[in-house]
Design a protein around this motif. Structure first.
Motif, PDB file in Angstrom:
ATOM      1  N   ALA A   1       0.835  -1.208   0.000  1.00 19.32           N
ATOM      2  CA  ALA A   1       0.000   0.000   0.000  1.00 19.32           C
ATOM      3  C   ALA A   1       0.869   1.256   0.000  1.00 19.32           C
ATOM      4  O   ALA A   1       0.551   2.243  -0.672  1.00 19.32           O
ATOM      5  N   ARG A   2       1.953   1.225   0.756  1.00 21.71           N
ATOM      6  CA  ARG A   2       2.862   2.369   0.822  1.00 21.71           C
ATOM      7  C   ARG A   2       3.420   2.721  -0.554  1.00 21.71           C
ATOM      8  O   ARG A   2       3.560   3.889  -0.910  1.00 21.71           O
ATOM      9  N   HIS A   3       3.695   1.679  -1.346  1.00 25.52           N
ATOM     10  CA  HIS A   3       4.277   1.899  -2.667  1.00 25.52           C
ATOM     11  C   HIS A   3       3.244   1.867  -3.787  1.00 25.52           C
ATOM     12  O   HIS A   3       3.601   1.835  -4.967  1.00 25.52           O
ATOM     13  N   ARG A   4       1.975   1.879  -3.420  1.00 28.72           N
ATOM     14  CA  ARG A   4       0.862   1.984  -4.372  1.00 28.72           C
ATOM     15  C   ARG A   4       0.869   0.854  -5.394  1.00 28.72           C
ATOM     16  O   ARG A   4       0.632   1.067  -6.588  1.00 28.72           O
ATOM     17  N   ILE A   5       1.105  -0.361  -4.920  1.00 31.12           N
ATOM     18  CA  ILE A   5       1.012  -1.528  -5.800  1.00 31.12           C
ATOM     19  C   ILE A   5       0.004  -2.517  -5.213  1.00 31.12           C
ATOM     20  O   ILE A   5       0.125  -3.721  -5.402  1.00 31.12           O
ATOM     21  N   ASN A   6      -0.994  -1.998  -4.511  1.00 38.52           N
ATOM     22  CA  ASN A   6      -1.976  -2.815  -3.802  1.00 38.52           C
ATOM     23  C   ASN A   6      -3.390  -2.376  -4.158  1.00 38.52           C
ATOM     24  O   ASN A   6      -4.198  -2.073  -3.300  1.00 38.52           O
ATOM     25  N   ASP A   7      -3.702  -2.357  -5.454  1.00 37.86           N
ATOM     26  CA  ASP A   7      -5.015  -1.879  -5.893  1.00 37.86           C
ATOM     27  C   ASP A   7      -5.325  -2.472  -7.261  1.00 37.86           C
ATOM     28  O   ASP A   7      -4.785  -2.037  -8.279  1.00 37.86           O
ATOM     29  N   ALA A   8      -6.197  -3.479  -7.291  1.00 44.85           N
ATOM     30  CA  ALA A   8      -6.533  -4.139  -8.557  1.00 44.85           C
ATOM     31  C   ALA A   8      -7.171  -3.171  -9.546  1.00 44.85           C
ATOM     32  O   ALA A   8      -7.015  -3.327 -10.765  1.00 44.85           O
ATOM     33  N   LYS A   9      -7.881  -2.148  -9.040  1.00 47.37           N
ATOM     34  CA  LYS A   9      -8.511  -1.182  -9.954  1.00 47.37           C
ATOM     35  C   LYS A   9      -7.464  -0.429 -10.762  1.00 47.37           C
ATOM     36  O   LYS A   9      -7.749   0.040 -11.863  1.00 47.37           O
ATOM     37  N   ASN A  10      -6.262  -0.312 -10.238  1.00 46.71           N
ATOM     38  CA  ASN A  10      -5.175   0.360 -10.947  1.00 46.71           C
ATOM     39  C   ASN A  10      -4.165  -0.639 -11.510  1.00 46.71           C
ATOM     40  O   ASN A  10      -2.991  -0.318 -11.697  1.00 46.71           O
ATOM     41  N   MET A  11      -4.637  -1.858 -11.776  1.00 42.55           N
ATOM     42  CA  MET A  11      -3.846  -2.900 -12.437  1.00 42.55           C
ATOM     43  C   MET A  11      -2.654  -3.369 -11.604  1.00 42.55           C
ATOM     44  O   MET A  11      -1.659  -3.834 -12.141  1.00 42.55           O
ATOM     45  N   THR A  12      -2.759  -3.207 -10.273  1.00 38.69           N
ATOM     46  CA  THR A  12      -1.717  -3.743  -9.402  1.00 38.69           C
ATOM     47  C   THR A  12      -2.315  -4.914  -8.602  1.00 38.69           C
ATOM     48  O   THR A  12      -3.312  -5.505  -9.009  1.00 38.69           O
ATOM     49  N   ILE A  13      -1.730  -5.271  -7.475  1.00 43.87           N
ATOM     50  CA  ILE A  13      -2.033  -6.535  -6.805  1.00 43.87           C
ATOM     51  C   ILE A  13      -3.058  -6.338  -5.689  1.00 43.87           C
ATOM     52  O   ILE A  13      -2.852  -5.509  -4.794  1.00 43.87           O
ATOM     53  N   SER A  14      -4.121  -7.103  -5.703  1.00 46.56           N
ATOM     54  CA  SER A  14      -5.134  -7.006  -4.649  1.00 46.56           C
ATOM     55  C   SER A  14      -4.594  -7.541  -3.332  1.00 46.56           C
ATOM     56  O   SER A  14      -3.628  -8.308  -3.295  1.00 46.56           O
ATOM     57  N   SER A  15      -5.243  -7.169  -2.243  1.00 43.86           N
ATOM     58  CA  SER A  15      -4.827  -7.659  -0.924  1.00 43.86           C
ATOM     59  C   SER A  15      -4.937  -9.177  -0.845  1.00 43.86           C
ATOM     60  O   SER A  15      -4.072  -9.844  -0.258  1.00 43.86           O
ATOM     61  N   TYR A  16      -5.996  -9.726  -1.414  1.00 42.19           N
ATOM     62  CA  TYR A  16      -6.163 -11.185  -1.398  1.00 42.19           C
ATOM     63  C   TYR A  16      -5.008 -11.867  -2.125  1.00 42.19           C
ATOM     64  O   TYR A  16      -4.455 -12.863  -1.647  1.00 42.19           O
ATOM     65  N   SER A  17      -4.609 -11.321  -3.265  1.00 44.86           N
ATOM     66  CA  SER A  17      -3.486 -11.894  -4.011  1.00 44.86           C
ATOM     67  C   SER A  17      -2.187 -11.793  -3.220  1.00 44.86           C
ATOM     68  O   SER A  17      -1.363 -12.713  -3.238  1.00 44.86           O
ATOM     69  N   LEU A  18      -1.993 -10.687  -2.523  1.00 44.71           N
ATOM     70  CA  LEU A  18      -0.786 -10.540  -1.704  1.00 44.71           C
ATOM     71  C   LEU A  18      -0.729 -11.596  -0.596  1.00 44.71           C
ATOM     72  O   LEU A  18       0.334 -12.161  -0.320  1.00 44.71           O
TER      73      LEU A  18
END
Length: 376
Positions: free
Chosen positions: A190-207
């Motif tokens: 989340a700090r590095h903004r790679i934790n948001d499926a809506k923005n084509m990054t990784i969802s929390s469940y996937s993490l």
């Protein structure tokens, strides 16, 4: 005999887990003691507190009491991070709407049920704020609770949500290092903004699945077993959801022979995914190993009418679809892997947790790096 839940069933108003100040094996007299302590302290500050747990349970109870008279066939069940052991103070409340004990609902039917709930809740503005229907592959009714200011997501007949809540809870209690490691990875992403499926990054469940998979086969000896293989009946897709108690532990507790400290495990997590061959393999928690991408169903997802191949494949343990289908843009994926690479380098050099939470300039990606980043 099938366990029957009343339509107002909710988890008990109790704390579902207990955390001591410091686990006995946190400090090992190694170079990683400081990082391990900082991981535990950050986890302790951010984990879901008892008061937050009680708020979320009460929200679901109140929703049920308001909606049941209008829609008597509806049952509301808390799922997700509220119950699976990986919740934080920032986590949303996930609720599964079960309709007449049905096991299957079409997308259109789910939308219709969620629309009915939305209309009923909007009659009482004090209960909900900014209610909206998210027309995703699995439709979601999203709103903010008007009393306790908690973000709420309601899905309809997503039985897999109940199943994976139970599975993740069981993994979360297999080893004391699992919850802090998952929490730190989620906060870091989340700090590095790679934790948001809506923005084509990784969802929390996937993490969460990435951490569990790493602990199954990214270290030797493994920290976690493959529960699906050890207890196939307990985690079978054929098991009716009304038979599942999401806080039922495995019959026997797994005792890992791995004694690596938390700090070293975090470093190895970054290294494992820097070396992972994403062009060939998907992560499988179900089997506790890597599997060919072709075995992960729906590895290709339609976006804007074009079928695109995701660059990260993580098998959903029950549906066997790809939970990371949103990660399909090369530039975004390059930014994700650059964050992994930078964090691995910083943590290896400093052995300080704070070094991977620093604000860094926007990491960029150029097309000439594509082959390197997608295959490692």
């Amino acid at each position: 005999m099938v366990k029957q839940w009343p339509h107002t069933w909710q988890p008990p108003m109790r704390k579902p887990w207990r955390v001591e100040k410091y686990p006995p094996r946190l400090f090992q007299g190694s170079e990683w003691d400081e990082a391990s302590r900082d991981i535990w302290d950050k986890y302790s500050r951010n984990k879901q507190k008892q008061t937050s747990y009680e708020k979320k349970v009460n929200i679901c109870r109140m929703l049920s009491s308001v909606l049941k008279p209008v829609h008597p066939g509806y049952m509301f069940l808390v799922t997700g991070s509220t119950l699976n052991g990986f919740g934080t103070e920032r986590s949303d409340l996930d609720i599964c709407l079960l309709v007449d004990d049905s096991n299957a609902t079409s997308r259109d039917e789910a939308l219709e049920h969620l629309k009915r709930i939305k209309q009923t809740l909007e009659n009482d503005p004090s209960m909900t704020k900014r209610a909206e229907l998210i027309l995703a592959k699995v439709p979601i009714l999203k709103f903010r609770d008007g009393r306790w200011d908690v973000e709420v997501d309601i899905n309809c007949n997503s039985n897999v949500a109940i199943r994976n809540t139970h599975l993740l809870y069981c993994y979360s209690i297999c080893d004391w290092r699992v919850r802090p490691l998952v929490t730190i990875v989620k906060l870091w992403a989340a700090r590095h903004r790679i934790n948001d499926a809506k923005n084509m990054t990784i969802s929390s469940y996937s993490l969460v699945l990435m951490v569990i998979h790493f602990l199954q086969c990214g270290v030797s000896p493994p920290v976690l077993p493959c529960l699906g293989e050890l207890y196939p009946d307990m985690f079978s897709w054929q098991r009716h959801v009304l038979e599942i108690d999401v806080h039922q532990p495995p019959p026997e507790y797994f005792q890992s022979m791995n004694n690596q400290p938390l700090g070293k495990l975090l470093l190895d997590f970054f290294q494992y995914y820097l070396q992972f061959d994403y062009s060939r393999f998907a992560l499988s928690v179900r089997l506790g190993t890597k599997i060919p991408i072709e075995e992960c169903q729906l590895a290709q997802e339609v976006n804007n009418g074009v079928r695109q191949k995701p660059l990260l494949c993580i098998e959903e343990p029950f549906e066997r679809t790809n939970t990371a289908y949103a990660v399909h843009n090369h530039e975004v994926f390059g930014r994700i892997t650059a964050v992994f690479r930078n964090s691995y380098s910083e943590l290896k050099k400093t052995k300080h947790l704070s070094s991977i939470f620093k604000r860094v300039p926007q990491l960029t990606f150029s097309r000439y790096q594509e082959n390197e980043i997608c295959t490692f």
